[in-house]
Enzyme design. Structure first.
Site, PDB file in Angstrom:
ATOM      1  N   CYS A 188      29.850  -2.720   3.502  1.00 19.62           N
ATOM      2  CA  CYS A 188      30.387  -4.054   3.190  1.00 19.62           C
ATOM      3  C   CYS A 188      31.911  -4.063   3.165  1.00 19.62           C
ATOM      4  O   CYS A 188      32.543  -3.057   2.876  1.00 19.62           O
ATOM      5  CB  CYS A 188      29.895  -4.496   1.830  1.00 19.62           C
ATOM      6  SG  CYS A 188      28.115  -4.532   1.695  1.00 19.62           S
TER       7      CYS A 188
ATOM      8  N   ARG B  90      33.701  -0.899  10.035  1.00 17.35           N
ATOM      9  CA  ARG B  90      32.959  -0.244   8.954  1.00 17.35           C
ATOM     10  C   ARG B  90      31.449  -0.357   9.144  1.00 17.35           C
ATOM     11  O   ARG B  90      30.690   0.340   8.473  1.00 17.35           O
ATOM     12  CB  ARG B  90      33.332  -0.883   7.608  1.00 17.35           C
ATOM     13  CG  ARG B  90      34.782  -0.619   7.204  1.00 17.35           C
ATOM     14  CD  ARG B  90      35.217  -1.586   6.132  1.00 17.35           C
ATOM     15  NE  ARG B  90      34.482  -1.392   4.903  1.00 17.35           N
ATOM     16  CZ  ARG B  90      34.933  -0.725   3.849  1.00 17.35           C
ATOM     17  NH1 ARG B  90      36.110  -0.168   3.891  1.00 17.35           N
ATOM     18  NH2 ARG B  90      34.228  -0.611   2.759  1.00 17.35           N
TER      19      ARG B  90
ATOM     20  N   TRP C 181      26.516  -5.155   4.650  1.00 18.29           N
ATOM     21  CA  TRP C 181      25.670  -4.091   5.183  1.00 18.29           C
ATOM     22  C   TRP C 181      24.512  -3.984   4.201  1.00 18.29           C
ATOM     23  O   TRP C 181      24.710  -3.594   3.044  1.00 18.29           O
ATOM     24  CB  TRP C 181      26.468  -2.788   5.244  1.00 18.29           C
ATOM     25  CG  TRP C 181      25.789  -1.648   5.923  1.00 18.29           C
ATOM     26  CD1 TRP C 181      25.560  -1.502   7.260  1.00 18.29           C
ATOM     27  CD2 TRP C 181      25.271  -0.471   5.300  1.00 18.29           C
ATOM     28  NE1 TRP C 181      24.935  -0.305   7.493  1.00 18.29           N
ATOM     29  CE2 TRP C 181      24.741   0.351   6.314  1.00 18.29           C
ATOM     30  CE3 TRP C 181      25.208  -0.021   3.981  1.00 18.29           C
ATOM     31  CZ2 TRP C 181      24.156   1.579   6.064  1.00 18.29           C
ATOM     32  CZ3 TRP C 181      24.620   1.201   3.729  1.00 18.29           C
ATOM     33  CH2 TRP C 181      24.107   1.995   4.768  1.00 18.29           C
TER      34      TRP C 181
ATOM     35  N   ASN D   2      30.969  -5.732  -3.039  1.00 19.29           N
ATOM     36  CA  ASN D   2      30.664  -4.453  -2.370  1.00 19.29           C
ATOM     37  C   ASN D   2      30.052  -3.535  -3.403  1.00 19.29           C
ATOM     38  O   ASN D   2      30.471  -3.558  -4.568  1.00 19.29           O
ATOM     39  CB  ASN D   2      31.941  -3.774  -1.867  1.00 19.29           C
ATOM     40  CG  ASN D   2      32.456  -4.380  -0.594  1.00 19.29           C
ATOM     41  OD1 ASN D   2      31.893  -5.346  -0.103  1.00 19.29           O
ATOM     42  ND2 ASN D   2      33.535  -3.826  -0.081  1.00 19.29           N
ATOM     43  N   GLY D   3      29.112  -2.699  -3.001  1.00 20.16           N
ATOM     44  CA  GLY D   3      28.543  -1.730  -3.935  1.00 20.16           C
ATOM     45  C   GLY D   3      27.149  -2.116  -4.360  1.00 20.16           C
ATOM     46  O   GLY D   3      26.470  -2.909  -3.692  1.00 20.16           O
TER      47      GLY D   3
ATOM     48  N   GLU E 176      28.151  19.670  14.993  1.00 19.48           N
ATOM     49  CA  GLU E 176      28.968  18.462  15.144  1.00 19.48           C
ATOM     50  C   GLU E 176      28.704  17.803  16.504  1.00 19.48           C
ATOM     51  O   GLU E 176      28.610  16.575  16.603  1.00 19.48           O
ATOM     52  CB  GLU E 176      30.451  18.833  14.959  1.00 19.48           C
ATOM     53  CG  GLU E 176      31.449  17.706  15.162  1.00 19.48           C
ATOM     54  CD  GLU E 176      31.248  16.510  14.247  1.00 19.48           C
ATOM     55  OE1 GLU E 176      30.459  16.583  13.298  1.00 19.48           O
ATOM     56  OE2 GLU E 176      31.866  15.469  14.518  1.00 19.48           O
TER      57      GLU E 176
ATOM     58  N   LYS F 140      27.248  14.002  16.949  1.00 21.77           N
ATOM     59  CA  LYS F 140      27.928  12.967  17.754  1.00 21.77           C
ATOM     60  C   LYS F 140      26.950  12.351  18.744  1.00 21.77           C
ATOM     61  O   LYS F 140      26.906  11.142  18.911  1.00 21.77           O
ATOM     62  CB  LYS F 140      29.123  13.546  18.527  1.00 21.77           C
ATOM     63  CG  LYS F 140      30.342  13.912  17.731  1.00 21.77           C
ATOM     64  CD  LYS F 140      31.189  12.739  17.293  1.00 21.77           C
ATOM     65  CE  LYS F 140      30.845  12.275  15.927  1.00 21.77           C
ATOM     66  NZ  LYS F 140      31.277  13.006  14.778  1.00 21.77           N
TER      67      LYS F 140
ATOM     68  N   GLU G  92      24.453  10.108  16.897  1.00 25.88           N
ATOM     69  CA  GLU G  92      25.045   8.898  16.321  1.00 25.88           C
ATOM     70  C   GLU G  92      25.258   7.796  17.340  1.00 25.88           C
ATOM     71  O   GLU G  92      24.955   6.642  17.068  1.00 25.88           O
ATOM     72  CB  GLU G  92      26.429   9.221  15.736  1.00 25.88           C
ATOM     73  CG  GLU G  92      26.438   9.775  14.360  1.00 25.88           C
ATOM     74  CD  GLU G  92      27.862   9.903  13.846  1.00 25.88           C
ATOM     75  OE1 GLU G  92      28.656  10.636  14.456  1.00 25.88           O
ATOM     76  OE2 GLU G  92      28.180   9.264  12.840  1.00 25.88           O
TER      77      GLU G  92
ATOM     78  N   HIS H 292      13.503  32.549  16.863  1.00 23.45           N
ATOM     79  CA  HIS H 292      12.708  32.410  15.637  1.00 23.45           C
ATOM     80  C   HIS H 292      12.015  31.059  15.551  1.00 23.45           C
ATOM     81  O   HIS H 292      11.556  30.684  14.476  1.00 23.45           O
ATOM     82  CB  HIS H 292      13.592  32.643  14.403  1.00 23.45           C
ATOM     83  CG  HIS H 292      14.173  34.019  14.368  1.00 23.45           C
ATOM     84  ND1 HIS H 292      13.405  35.150  14.176  1.00 23.45           N
ATOM     85  CD2 HIS H 292      15.445  34.466  14.559  1.00 23.45           C
ATOM     86  CE1 HIS H 292      14.183  36.227  14.219  1.00 23.45           C
ATOM     87  NE2 HIS H 292      15.420  35.828  14.460  1.00 23.45           N
TER      88      HIS H 292
ATOM     89  N   LYS I 152      31.045   3.002   8.682  1.00 20.32           N
ATOM     90  CA  LYS I 152      32.179   3.915   8.748  1.00 20.32           C
ATOM     91  C   LYS I 152      32.410   4.617   7.422  1.00 20.32           C
ATOM     92  O   LYS I 152      32.627   5.814   7.374  1.00 20.32           O
ATOM     93  CB  LYS I 152      33.435   3.136   9.157  1.00 20.32           C
ATOM     94  CG  LYS I 152      34.679   3.999   9.281  1.00 20.32           C
ATOM     95  CD  LYS I 152      34.531   5.015  10.400  1.00 20.32           C
ATOM     96  CE  LYS I 152      35.676   6.000  10.459  1.00 20.32           C
ATOM     97  NZ  LYS I 152      35.323   7.152  11.307  1.00 20.32           N
TER      98      LYS I 152
HETATM   99  C1  AGP Z   1      30.784  11.030  11.322  1.00 24.98           C
HETATM  100  O1  AGP Z   1      30.725  10.779  12.689  1.00 24.98           O
HETATM  101  C2  AGP Z   1      29.948  10.195  10.501  1.00 24.98           C
HETATM  102  N1  AGP Z   1      30.172   8.835  10.764  1.00 24.98           N
HETATM  103  C3  AGP Z   1      29.724  10.591   9.045  1.00 24.98           C
HETATM  104  O2  AGP Z   1      28.938  11.728   9.076  1.00 24.98           O
HETATM  105  C4  AGP Z   1      30.949  10.838   8.137  1.00 24.98           C
HETATM  106  O3  AGP Z   1      31.617  11.988   8.544  1.00 24.98           O
HETATM  107  C5  AGP Z   1      30.471  10.959   6.676  1.00 24.98           C
HETATM  108  O4  AGP Z   1      29.876   9.752   6.277  1.00 24.98           O
HETATM  109  C6  AGP Z   1      31.570  11.348   5.712  1.00 24.98           C
HETATM  110  O5  AGP Z   1      32.597  10.410   5.692  1.00 24.98           O
HETATM  111  P1  AGP Z   1      34.006  10.742   5.048  1.00 24.98           P
HETATM  112  O6  AGP Z   1      34.633  11.832   5.843  1.00 24.98           O
HETATM  113  O7  AGP Z   1      34.768   9.436   5.104  1.00 24.98           O
HETATM  114  O8  AGP Z   1      33.751  11.182   3.629  1.00 24.98           O
END
Ligand code: AGP
Length: 615
Positions: free
Chosen positions: A2, A27, A75, A100-101, A488, A492, A495, A511, A610
């Protein structure tokens, strides 16, 4: 996640709020809305499901005119993404709130309010706040008092923006567990959950602290600490100038923010080193004035983070144990915060976060602080003034600049640079020799140049991406510090292209996961020229023998021939220690190009946000 924008001005605020919402789109959200108090004393609201563009179209048909307003991108957490659940929420036609929250005791409050005759029109926890405010306003006839009384009844983490038609020149904000910042203009004031939303109108900000309430008019800002004590000294909540580049929220010539951010890495890695090195040495004070004293007592390091930031922590564990000779542990914040933790003597607690507002990471820090046994806390973070930075004893800012793409790219590599600086600082405090430090510092200085070279592989990787676009699964392999990089790379790809991807330390293949390998499973391997290269080559043979198609990113100096089913992409030679940073780049580019081929929403992938400011 949000987003909140609010404004109280002597001009029409609709377009200020709208632009603010556009700037918060990165976001991630599912609906948007706006409420404005009109000159005639009416409270008017427009909401829309979907993108801010949909709200904009509705505002084109029925514009909102007025000098006080609030707006929101939602959101969904309580109730489906629908127009009825979108914010602002109202109680009757007098009062509107954006939130928000999460309000954790909303069910109890809802039952109580329903018993008192309040009728709910949404499934959200936020509507409870609207009716609570209305009830308290009826009793006090003052908006500030109503917010003070209501907030005291709420459990959970939240940020609020509130307007009431009986007080048409007032905007009230409350911060408790979710970020909220005041933008200071000339005869106008703004409110936002992220200063980025307001950069088009101001670069002057007051960062609210936990528990703060703010009452704003166009001319005046009054902040109440813990909702009660009026702050009279400007030193307590100073106006701070936001220094990030103004164009950070635009894509420039790039098709997506993610691609722009990938290509910014050479510059931002250099910026993260700037001012932190003195000749061949790391300036330990870059971490804060108390860093030397604190680091000299460190016997162990506990790193906590989420997602991509967690992967950066995994790389750092290898570095810290190898170079500084100190035991290091890494854990995801959502696990750490809920388990009994035994704190070993002399442990430094380190959090990593792009946003500095990730709820799990922030709660883990607070939990660690409540345990009492840690030596101190350090945040490596990209957002100055964020909660994580303010609540940690020490901090190091990564200089990535605002990262808009939901998939983290430049934030990750700048975190790695920050973590290598930490490793060297700890090493020095443990009596490490100058020559060893100088060698790594020289490599760090050369890194931005190598990044530029690696990014020149863009078109080659774009062609390679065609082999992935019709696949449903992919496997990523690495060994040592390259295992977190494989993780990582897989994250990516998942995501943004929605392809299921797994990562394994290559030695684990036999394994179990080897059973998955066949001609439909592309296997990506990261193979720098390190001490594990011969072992990795054997693992690759295991894949090839099962018909798996291999894509190997390999050091230009290693002998590895292309053959049927084996593509080798040559990487510039880099020192073994810094290889994880360089080998991240082709994996970012690969996932980006696969997502473009698949036509997904690269910058705002489905279901993701985000900055994850709820648990
Ligand atoms: C990364 O591509 C992600 N969108 C997600 O894993 C992100 O790294 C995670 O939510 C942590 O966010 P931060 O670094 O703002 O704490």
């Amino acid at each position: 996640m949000c987003g909140i924008v609010g404004a109280v001005a002597s001009r029409n605020v609709q377009n200020i709020l709208l632009e603010g919402l556009h700037r918060l789109e990165y976001r991630g959200y599912d609906s948007a809305g706006m409420a404005v108090l009109s000159e005639e004393g009416r409270l008017n609201r427009v909401r829309a499901l979907g993108k801010v563009g949909a709200l904009e179209a509705r505002l084109g048909d029925s514009p909102l005119k007025g000098r006080v307003g609030i707006a929101h991108t939602r959101w969904a957490t309580h109730g489906a993404p629908t127009e009825a659940n979108a914010h602002p929420h109202q109680s009757g036609d007098s009062l509107a709130v954006v939130h928000n929250g999460i309000i954790e005791n909303y069910e109890t409050l809802k039952r109580e309010l329903q018993g008192q005759g309040y009728v709910f029109t949404s499934e959200t926890d936020t509507e409870v706040v609207a009716h609570l405010l209305a009830r308290e306003y009826t009793l006090s006839q003052d908006l500030l008092t109503a917010v003070q009384k209501s907030v005291a009844l709420l459990d959970g983490a939240f940020a609020l923006g509130v307007i009431h038609r009986a007080q048409p020149d007032v905007l009230i904000g409350a911060r408790q567990g979710s970020p909220l910042v005041i933008g200071v203009g000339i005869d106008e004031h703004f409110l936002a959950s992220d200063q980025l939303a307001l950069l088009q109108v101001t670069d002057r900000f007051i960062y609210l602290k936990e528990g703060d309430l703010v009452r704003m008019t166009a001319e005046q800002v009054e902040i109440f600490e813990q909702g009660e004590r009026l702050i009279t000294s400007t030193n307590e909540r100073p106006i701070q100038i936001f220094e990030h580049a103004q164009d950070a929220a635009s894509k420039g010539d790039y098709r997506h923010f993610m691609l722009k951010e990938i290509h910014e890495q050479s510059r931002v890695l250099a910026a993260t080193l700037e001012g932190r090195l003195n000749g061949d040495r790391v300036l330990v004070r870059s971490f804060g004035s108390e860093a030397e004293t604190l680091f000299s007592q460190v016997k162990q390091v506990q790193i906590v983070a989420c997602g991509t930031s967690y992967h950066a922590g995994m790389v750092a564990r290898y570095w810290i144990e190898r170079l500084a000779g100190i035991p290091a542990a890494v854990e995801v914040a959502s696990e750490f915060r809920y388990r009994p933790v035994v704190v070993a003597d002399g442990t430094l607690f380190v959090t990593l976060s792009q946003s500095g507002e990730t709820a799990d990471t922030l709660s883990a820090l607070r939990y660690a602080q409540s345990l009492g046994g840690f030596l101190g806390s350090l945040a490596i973070c990209n957002v100055p003034g964020s909660s994580l930075v303010r609540e940690s004893d020490l901090s190091l800012m990564t200089m990535a600049g605002p990262e808009i793409g939901v998939a983290s790219t430049k934030a990750f590599t700048t975190q790695l640079v920050g973590l290598m600086l930490l490793t060297l600082a700890l090493r020095r405090m443990r009596g490490g020799d100058d020559a060893g430090e100088a060698e790594v510092v020289r490599d760090l200085r050369a890194l931005p140049g190598l990044v530029t070279k690696a990014l020149a592989m863009d078109s080659e990787i774009e062609r390679l991406s065609e082999a992935f676009a019709d696949k449903h699964n992919a496997l990523f392999l690495g060994r040592g510090t390259q295992f977190p990089i494989a993780l990582e790379g897989a994250l990516k790809l998942k995501e943004i292209s929605y392809i299921h991807a797994e990562a394994y330390p290559a030695g684990e293949l036999k394994h179990g996961p080897l059973a998955l390998v066949d001609a439909d499973m592309p296997v990506v391997a990261v193979a720098p020229n390190d001490e594990l290269i011969e072992k990795l080559k054997s693992n690759l043979q295991e894949v090839r023998a099962r018909g798996g198609e291999l894509f190997v990113f390999a050091d230009e100096n290693i002998s590895l021939e292309e053959s049927e089913g084996v593509r080798v992409l040559r990487m510039p030679h880099v020192s073994e220690l810094l290889a994880p940073i360089l080998y991240t780049l082709p994996l970012q580019l690969l996932s980006y190009h696969v997502a473009v081929l698949k036509g997904t929403d690269v910058d705002q992938p489905r279901n993701l946000a985000k900055s994850v400011t709820v648990e």
